[in-house]
Design a protein around this motif. Sequence first.
Motif, short mmCIF file in Angstrom:
data_model
loop_
_atom_site.label_atom_id
_atom_site.label_comp_id
_atom_site.label_asym_id
_atom_site.label_seq_id
_atom_site.Cartn_x
_atom_site.Cartn_y
_atom_site.Cartn_z
N UNK A 1 0.83 -1.21 0.00
CA UNK A 1 0.00 0.00 0.00
C UNK A 1 0.86 1.26 0.00
N UNK A 2 1.92 1.27 0.82
CA UNK A 2 2.80 2.43 0.87
C UNK A 2 3.58 2.59 -0.44
N UNK A 3 3.93 1.49 -1.07
CA UNK A 3 4.62 1.54 -2.36
C UNK A 3 3.71 2.15 -3.43
N UNK A 4 2.45 1.74 -3.46
CA UNK A 4 1.50 2.32 -4.41
C UNK A 4 1.36 3.82 -4.18
N UNK B 1 -4.01 3.50 11.59
CA UNK B 1 -4.56 4.83 11.37
C UNK B 1 -3.49 5.91 11.50
N UNK B 2 -2.51 5.69 12.38
CA UNK B 2 -1.41 6.65 12.53
C UNK B 2 -0.45 6.58 11.34
N UNK B 3 -0.14 5.36 10.91
CA UNK B 3 0.80 5.20 9.80
C UNK B 3 0.25 5.73 8.49
N UNK B 4 -1.08 5.66 8.32
CA UNK B 4 -1.69 6.01 7.04
C UNK B 4 -2.37 7.37 7.04
N UNK C 1 15.47 -0.38 12.03
CA UNK C 1 15.00 1.00 12.08
C UNK C 1 14.76 1.54 10.68
N UNK C 2 15.68 1.22 9.77
CA UNK C 2 15.55 1.66 8.38
C UNK C 2 14.33 1.03 7.72
N UNK C 3 13.95 -0.17 8.16
CA UNK C 3 12.85 -0.90 7.55
C UNK C 3 11.48 -0.55 8.13
N UNK C 4 11.42 0.28 9.15
CA UNK C 4 10.12 0.67 9.69
C UNK C 4 9.30 1.37 8.60
N UNK C 5 7.97 1.30 8.66
CA UNK C 5 7.15 1.62 7.49
C UNK C 5 7.16 3.05 6.98
N UNK C 6 7.21 4.07 7.86
CA UNK C 6 7.13 5.45 7.38
C UNK C 6 8.27 6.29 7.96
N UNK C 7 8.58 7.39 7.28
CA UNK C 7 9.64 8.29 7.74
C UNK C 7 9.32 8.86 9.12
N UNK C 8 8.07 9.23 9.32
CA UNK C 8 7.67 9.82 10.60
C UNK C 8 7.85 8.83 11.74
N UNK C 9 7.44 7.59 11.51
CA UNK C 9 7.57 6.59 12.56
C UNK C 9 9.03 6.26 12.81
N UNK C 10 9.82 6.19 11.75
CA UNK C 10 11.26 5.95 11.91
C UNK C 10 11.91 7.03 12.77
N UNK C 11 11.54 8.27 12.54
CA UNK C 11 12.11 9.38 13.31
C UNK C 11 11.75 9.27 14.79
N UNK C 12 10.48 9.00 15.08
CA UNK C 12 10.05 8.89 16.47
C UNK C 12 10.75 7.73 17.18
#
Length: 492
Positions: free
Chosen positions: A99-102, A148-151, A454-465
């Motif tokens: 979904x994130x790739x699309x 819901x937070x990731x998307x 950490x690099x593989x976590x789904x979104x940039x925002x979540x990776x930063x947190x």
Amino acid sequence: MQTALTASATLLAFQCGAKQWSKLFPGSLHRRGTSVSLFTNSQRKRVHARFVASNVKGSNGGVAEISESEKTPGSYAWPDKKKPRVCILGGGFGGLYTALRLESLVWPDDNKPQVILVDQSEHFVFKPMLYELLSGEVDEWEIAPRFSDLLQNTSVQFFQDRVKLLHPSDHWGINVPTGISCGGTVHLESGLLIEYDWLVLALGAEAKLDVVPGAAEFALPFSTLEDARKVDQKLRIFERRTFGNDSLISVAVVGCGYAGVELAATVSERLQERGIVRAINVETVICPTAPPGNREAALKVLSSRKVELVLGYLVRCIRRVGDLESSEILTGGGEVQGSRFHDSVNARGQAETDETLRVKGHPRIFALGDSSALRDSNGRLLPATAQVAFQQADFAGWNLWAAINGRPLLPFRFQNLGEMMTLGRNDAALSPSFIEGLTLDGPVGHAARKIAYLIRLPTDEHRLKVGISWLTKSAIDSVAAVQSTLAKVLSG
């Protein structure tokens, strides 16, 4: 009092089964099954269905609830009748990352598809780090954020629901036109029907506890967030009951592949002198497919702790020994009977796909992760690992783009980047594939593994947190270690 916890790893927790493919597609297919962890008994009733949608107007912050007293949901009304409709079943590594790739791709002529992601849980779970929940090294929000937070900053809609039935309208051997035409219907347990043009099966696998007598009653699987919570709670109960006395907590881990070894190492480190872990495996070695460096590092750690390896035995049954005072502990007091390993049976049902990840005979359906059966160039089935699902999600997203836009699809080729395993709070093993014979273990391997994940976590925002959280914890631990060292020096 001797207590026991049977936490399953390969045979019990990570040996997964599925309903037959014919039940998933009634009257259409008769080949092998697919893992359908979101599928439930059709007679089971739900009190209410909870739909969580990101970026949907009038949804009260992205969450809408439909109670049983209200009108039963009908067909889902897609916002745009002209744009392609993609339905993704399963929110694990395969489904969420597709979904994130699309979402990240550039779509021509305002042809960006509408995407729905369906999962039974409200949390995405980064499963390779479930062990760190038991050791207390990570917080739950770090490895199990809400969908819901990731998307929330995407156009992907998330529905928390269970899949009941699929009705594909594409057929074996028939090439459906690339224009917008209904590819089939998804029936959700809440009663909602979703028409789709393209479907992605990423349902993962479910623990199958009916293979071994007594497993359903006495064993705990370890595969989901809820499993990790239950195991942690059970260990806490045992720890409280044995606090201040000489009783040992006895834990049996069935299976010594990566999952079983990681679980055994984590639990043994947590219990230390208060318990003993027995790791049982049908093979005569642990992690038989692992690089030699990872296996040697694991053996070194396990031998330094209270881990007893019981190798070359197949679990036949699990049963209660005697009448324990703690009779309410359903997973406690189990005896494991073993017999010499004769053969291995793969009970995993998976969808057969071609090299583009499309289900054979169904050009509108893609399958990936544990839901798919795809072989490498040597004819071996690809392993059911997060690394495979990561890479397949990238290809599935691209091939959906190509299929929607009438472009050639790319064949998937798995690139093994190496293998990692956790062995404790400050211990791990990592063998990169691009440097033959190299294994990073101990604190160095532990740090490398965390950075890789950490690099593989789904979104940039979540990776930063998460990155900030881990750095903060590391700094606190370092200060505490220095203070402890100074205290010992001054007291000495």
